[in-house]
Design an enzyme around this catalytic site. Structure first.
Site, short mmCIF file in Angstrom:
data_model
loop_
_atom_site.label_atom_id
_atom_site.label_comp_id
_atom_site.label_asym_id
_atom_site.label_seq_id
_atom_site.Cartn_x
_atom_site.Cartn_y
_atom_site.Cartn_z
N GLU A 136 0.85 -1.19 0.00
CA GLU A 136 0.00 0.00 0.00
C GLU A 136 0.89 1.24 0.00
O GLU A 136 0.67 2.17 -0.77
CB GLU A 136 -0.93 -0.01 1.22
CG GLU A 136 -1.91 1.17 1.23
CD GLU A 136 -2.98 1.09 2.32
OE1 GLU A 136 -3.32 -0.01 2.78
OE2 GLU A 136 -3.49 2.17 2.70
N ARG A 166 -7.59 2.79 13.32
CA ARG A 166 -8.47 1.63 13.12
C ARG A 166 -8.45 0.70 14.33
O ARG A 166 -9.44 0.02 14.62
CB ARG A 166 -8.13 0.88 11.82
CG ARG A 166 -9.26 -0.03 11.37
CD ARG A 166 -8.99 -0.71 10.03
NE ARG A 166 -9.52 0.00 8.89
CZ ARG A 166 -10.79 -0.04 8.47
NH1 ARG A 166 -11.68 -0.78 9.13
NH2 ARG A 166 -11.18 0.63 7.42
N GLU A 185 -10.59 -8.26 4.13
CA GLU A 185 -9.89 -8.31 5.42
C GLU A 185 -10.65 -8.98 6.57
O GLU A 185 -10.04 -9.66 7.38
CB GLU A 185 -9.53 -6.88 5.86
CG GLU A 185 -8.55 -6.19 4.95
CD GLU A 185 -8.47 -4.70 5.27
OE1 GLU A 185 -9.41 -3.96 4.93
OE2 GLU A 185 -7.48 -4.30 5.87
N1 MTE Z 1 -6.22 -11.60 -1.44
C1 MTE Z 1 -5.14 -11.99 -2.15
N2 MTE Z 1 -5.20 -13.15 -2.84
N3 MTE Z 1 -4.00 -11.25 -2.18
C2 MTE Z 1 -3.88 -10.07 -1.47
O1 MTE Z 1 -2.84 -9.41 -1.51
N4 MTE Z 1 -4.99 -8.49 0.06
C3 MTE Z 1 -6.01 -8.34 1.09
C4 MTE Z 1 -7.38 -8.79 0.57
N5 MTE Z 1 -7.28 -10.08 -0.07
C5 MTE Z 1 -5.01 -9.65 -0.70
C6 MTE Z 1 -6.18 -10.45 -0.74
C7 MTE Z 1 -6.13 -6.98 1.59
S1 MTE Z 1 -5.03 -6.45 2.74
C8 MTE Z 1 -7.12 -6.13 1.17
S2 MTE Z 1 -7.28 -4.58 1.81
C9 MTE Z 1 -8.10 -6.54 0.16
O2 MTE Z 1 -7.83 -7.83 -0.38
C10 MTE Z 1 -8.07 -5.51 -0.96
O3 MTE Z 1 -8.88 -5.83 -2.01
P1 MTE Z 1 -10.44 -5.49 -2.06
O4 MTE Z 1 -10.55 -4.08 -1.56
O5 MTE Z 1 -10.73 -5.65 -3.47
O6 MTE Z 1 -11.09 -6.45 -1.15
N1 LUZ Z 2 -5.72 1.90 4.42
C1 LUZ Z 2 -6.01 3.17 4.68
C2 LUZ Z 2 -6.45 0.90 4.94
O1 LUZ Z 2 -5.30 4.06 4.20
N2 LUZ Z 2 -7.07 3.45 5.46
C3 LUZ Z 2 -7.86 2.51 6.02
O2 LUZ Z 2 -8.81 2.82 6.72
C4 LUZ Z 2 -7.53 1.17 5.76
N3 LUZ Z 2 -8.24 0.19 6.30
C5 LUZ Z 2 -7.90 -1.07 6.07
C6 LUZ Z 2 -6.82 -1.32 5.25
N4 LUZ Z 2 -6.10 -0.35 4.70
MO1 MOS Z 3 -5.26 -4.00 2.92
S1 MOS Z 3 -4.23 -3.90 4.70
O1 MOS Z 3 -6.11 -2.54 3.17
O2 MOS Z 3 -4.07 -3.56 1.85
#
Ligand code: MTE
Ligand code: LUZ
Ligand code: MOS
Length: 750
Positions: A226, A304, A706
């Site tokens: 991120e 958070r 998540e």
């Molecule tokens: N699933 C896979 N296969 N690989 C990833 O890196 N990241 C996770 C989740 N699932 C991830 C994953 C995280 S930290 C987040 S925030 C969400 O996917 C982000 O994608 P979304 O917002 O489309 O759910």
């Molecule tokens: N990233 C962010 C995040 O910048 N703000 C959020 O609230 C958050 N929450 C979950 C995962 N990434």
């Molecule tokens: Mo997920 S920790 O918001 O990339």
């Protein structure tokens, strides 16, 4: 719809950064990083490294033409260290050479002298010394000071949860190419293309429009990309700015483990008060977040933690405070759950401590404190469409909790060397970036003149299958077959100013934008078809590549309508912007309505413990999960299973270790153990909770990325239950991960 990447993934044909065809004149980059965790750089001698044939140039902070600054929330992190280093692995210089082998050879020839300062590795120590990233934050509801007096039971305790390595299969990396007029194209394995673009522009001292960032997909991010994909891309971009040749930099696993931040370890102190009827009346926590040497995303993650400090329970009197403690570790960063899991571990620990002291089962306390409709969270949001009780009850009935508890107790009565443990873990996770201004997205749709369609969004595909979901949304509204749709790469020139793919909100935010753009296109096409068929536009719809009048299929095809649109010079492109309505948060009051909605669920975990060895097996995890109305149950169950495995790893075996002078000891897969097939739960059941879904979620299909990670917390307490069944003297500890070593010590504690 099947995951649209499955064909190329299975054949090994999917393209990641390291698979890109690179230009013949491309160079390779390699970072030189701090060999000490804290100190003043007395001198660095690059002469021997520079003398090697094939070393083109070594870049340092002195070469930065813009600002040597990459801090996103707080400007406290240099791209390359200047006079001081603050963590082991901090980038100091960037070697650019004709091959990786040459760059590596050069790296060991760099001589550095550091005057060492005392090193802080733990949050507790940082707090004692007053070393913080920023001011602490507190959330308050009711009045804890007076309400503890009304409690029949009050318990206090300390908890620790360790960090966690992301271990994305694809390590950090980028490929950066010069274009004409000093323009630069960055291909990066990042969750935040705009973050890379913005930071590169700042460091290079050029406008954002001169930098294009492109992402095809990531081999996993989990939050680790991120913010922390940015520095490598920016380093390579600086080199390109000088050399006018492409530069590629893929971190090897050791470098990646050493130089990048992880999930934040937390040390926390709780005080919980209950009344005779098992109601949690008051709860206080002080969270010490081990932020590392710079802010990175720590303030947002700390926030958070406060949002999730009461998990899925209603507590009328709450006071929570979080300190972001500055230490000499690599800046810790986003990791699936984003501080939420750390918060939830503490309330679950507090409940376990209370139950143990009161001589009752933990689930009795959990069950009678679950959130119900119109309860207030400590941050002022009123809970609506609450599924906490329904998820709990469904799990209890479907998985026969009482029978399972009875079996476990019977087993433990007749068995001495083997014990079983069981736990229930409810979750409630807020969906939206907690920073309200980040909750927006855009989509750009082109219908080409042959009727095929290209979809661009700000979403980054990282294995969570967001691209598949975007195509499902477009397909549904346009009424065409999947083969007519293509998902384009994520590119800052097509979709700009994006929030990172994070907060589980990507499908919601970008999906809503796709929905809007497609709806606008369909409105235009309805008019064209209405003229062709002499019918009112309201009666016209598109489905199966044909035009329909009311519920009747006509012979007019999608392709014919598109051809007519071209003749009539109607635009076949559309750009739409979505910003989550309703949400708000006032940081001066620490109150508001930050989340579009919450995701709920309940997991029941059972384990078997070998009391001679301290080893355990997870027999089963049974989950009732609130998907809303899932738009793709295959993908969503995959997300639950993956997140669960990651949560179990964090709670049981993944043990990050630093030496007292700040060196990462768990620096390879031989010393850092993640769950494999042998340590996975033997049985995992995931059943959807039946609900109406939530209209703030894309197609009423709730965010899923998540929240299920936190089901893994249940494993800790199932193991604890088994330990306690063996050793009545065991004084509960809340020190995750609960490794077999710690279990063994607990079993034979006097
Ligand atoms: N699933 C896979 N296969 N690989 C990833 O890196 N990241 C996770 C989740 N699932 C991830 C994953 C995280 S930290 C987040 S925030 C969400 O996917 C982000 O994608 P979304 O917002 O489309 O759910
Ligand atoms: N990233 C962010 C995040 O910048 N703000 C959020 O609230 C958050 N929450 C979950 C995962 N990434
Ligand atoms: Mo997920 S920790 O918001 O990339």
């Amino acid at each position: 719809m099947k995951n649209i990447d499955s064909y190329t993934h299975l054949r090994g044909e999917s393209i990641f950064v390291d698979d890109l065809m690179i230009r013949q004149d491309a160079l390779i980059g390699l970072c030189f990083d701090a060999p000490k965790a804290n100190g003043r750089i007395v001198q660095v001698d690059y002469s021997k490294a520079e003398a090697i044939e094939g070393v083109v140039r070594i870049f340092t902070y002195k070469d930065v033409l813009g600002e040597n600054q990459i801090g996103g929330i707080i400007p406290d992190e240099p791209l390359w260290a200047e006079d001081e280093v603050h963590f082991w692995g901090q980038p100091i210089a960037f070697i650019v050479a004709t091959s990786e082998a040459i760059a590596k050879k050069a790296r060991v020839l760099i001589e550095i002298e550091i005057e060492e300062f005392p090193v802080i590795t733990t949050a507790k120590e940082a707090k004692e010394k007053g070393s913080f990233i920023n001011a602490p934050r507190s959330f308050n509801l009711g009045d804890t000071k007076s309400s503890f007096k009304d409690c029949d039971y009050v318990f206090e305790g300390e908890t620790f949860s360790n960090g966690q390595e992301h271990l994305y299969l694809e390590t950090q990396g980028c490929y950066v190419e010069p274009k004409e007029n000093g323009d630069i194209k960055i291909t990066s394995s990042t969750q935040g293309p705009t973050q890379v673009q913005k930071t590169a522009a700042k460091v290079l001292g050029i406008p954002m429009h001169k930098i294009e960032v492109d992402v095809t997909r990531l081999g996993g991010g989990f939050g680790g990309k991120e913010d922390q994909a940015t520095p490598w891309a920016v380093m390579a971009a600086v080199a390109v700015q000088y050399l006018n040749r492409p530069v590629k930099y893929i971190l090897n696993r050791h470098d990646d483990l050493r130089m990048t931040g992880k999930r934040h370890p937390y040390t926390s102190f709780f005080k919980i008060g209950l009344t005779k009827d098992l109601k949690i009346h008051a709860f206080e926590v002080e969270f010490l977040q081990n932020s590392g040497a710079a802010a990175d995303l720590s303030p947002a993650i700390a926030e958070r933690t406060l949002f999730h400090a009461t998990n899925s329970y209603f507590i009328p009197n709450v006071q929570t405070t979080v300190y972001s403690c500055k230490t000499n570790l690599p800046p810790n960063t986003a990791f699936r759950g984003f501080g939420g899991p750390q918060g939830m571990f503490v309330i679950e620990s507090a409940i376990a401590a209370a139950a143990d002291n009161m001589g009752i089962d933990k689930s009795n306390i959990q069950e009678c404190n679950l959130l119900v409709e119109n309860n207030e969270f400590s941050y002022g949001q009123i809970a609506t469409e609450v599924q906490a009780v329904k998820a709990w009850q469904t799990a209890k009935e479907k998985f026969n909790l009482e029978a399972l508890q009875k079996e476990t107790n019977n087993f433990n009565t007749v068995n001495f060397q083997t014990k079983k443990g069981i736990s229930v873990m409810p979750i409630a996770f807020g969906i939206s970036f907690t920073n309200t201004p980040m909750n927006h997205a855009r989509a750009l749709i082109h219908i080409y003149q042959d009727g095929s369609v290209g979809v661009s969004t700000g979403a980054v595909e990282m294995g969570q299958s967001v691209n598949t979901k975007m195509l499902q949304v477009a397909q549904d509204i346009l009424g065409i077959s999947a083969d007519k749709l293509k998902l384009e790469t994520t590119n800052t020139t097509r979709v700009a100013n994006t929030s990172p793919t994070a907060a589980s909100s990507t499908a919601d935010l970008n999906g809503k934008a796709v929905e809007m753009a497609c709806t606008n296109l369909i409105k235009r096409l309805q008019k064209i078809a209405s003229n062709l068929l002499s019918k009112e536009p309201e009666n016209i719809s598109f489905s199966e590549n044909f035009v329909w009048i009311d519920a009747k299929k006509t012979t007019l095809t999608w392709g014919e309508v598109i051809a007519q649109a071209m003749l009539e010079r109607v635009s076949l492109s559309e750009n739409a912007h979505y910003a989550t309505p309703i949400i708000n948060f006032d940081k001066t009051k620490e109150k508001g309505h930050p989340f579009a909605y919450h995701v709920y669920g309940t997991a029941i975990t059972s384990v078997t413990l070998d009391c001679l060895h301290g080893t355990y097996e997870i027999d089963a995890v049974h989950i009732i999960h609130d998907f809303g109305k899932s738009m793709n149950l295959g993908i969503d169950i995959g997300q639950v299973e993956g997140a669960l495995a990651q949560g179990i790893g964090w709670m049981t075996m993944e043990e990050i270790a630093y030496s007292s002078d700040g060196k990462l000891l768990s620096n390879a897969l031989s010393t850092y153990k993640v769950p494999d097939i042998f340590s996975a739960a033997k049985k995992v059941t995931v059943l959807p909770l039946e609900t109406e879904g939530n209209s703030m979620a894309i197609k009423k299909s709730k965010a899923v990325g998540e929240p299920p990670l936190m089901y893994g917390i249940g494993t800790y307490f199932a193991i604890q239950h088994a330990v306690k069944s063996f050793n009545k003297n065991h004084k509960l500890q809340f020190n995750a991960p609960f490794t077999p070593e710690k279990v063994l010590m607990s079993l034979y504690e006097k």
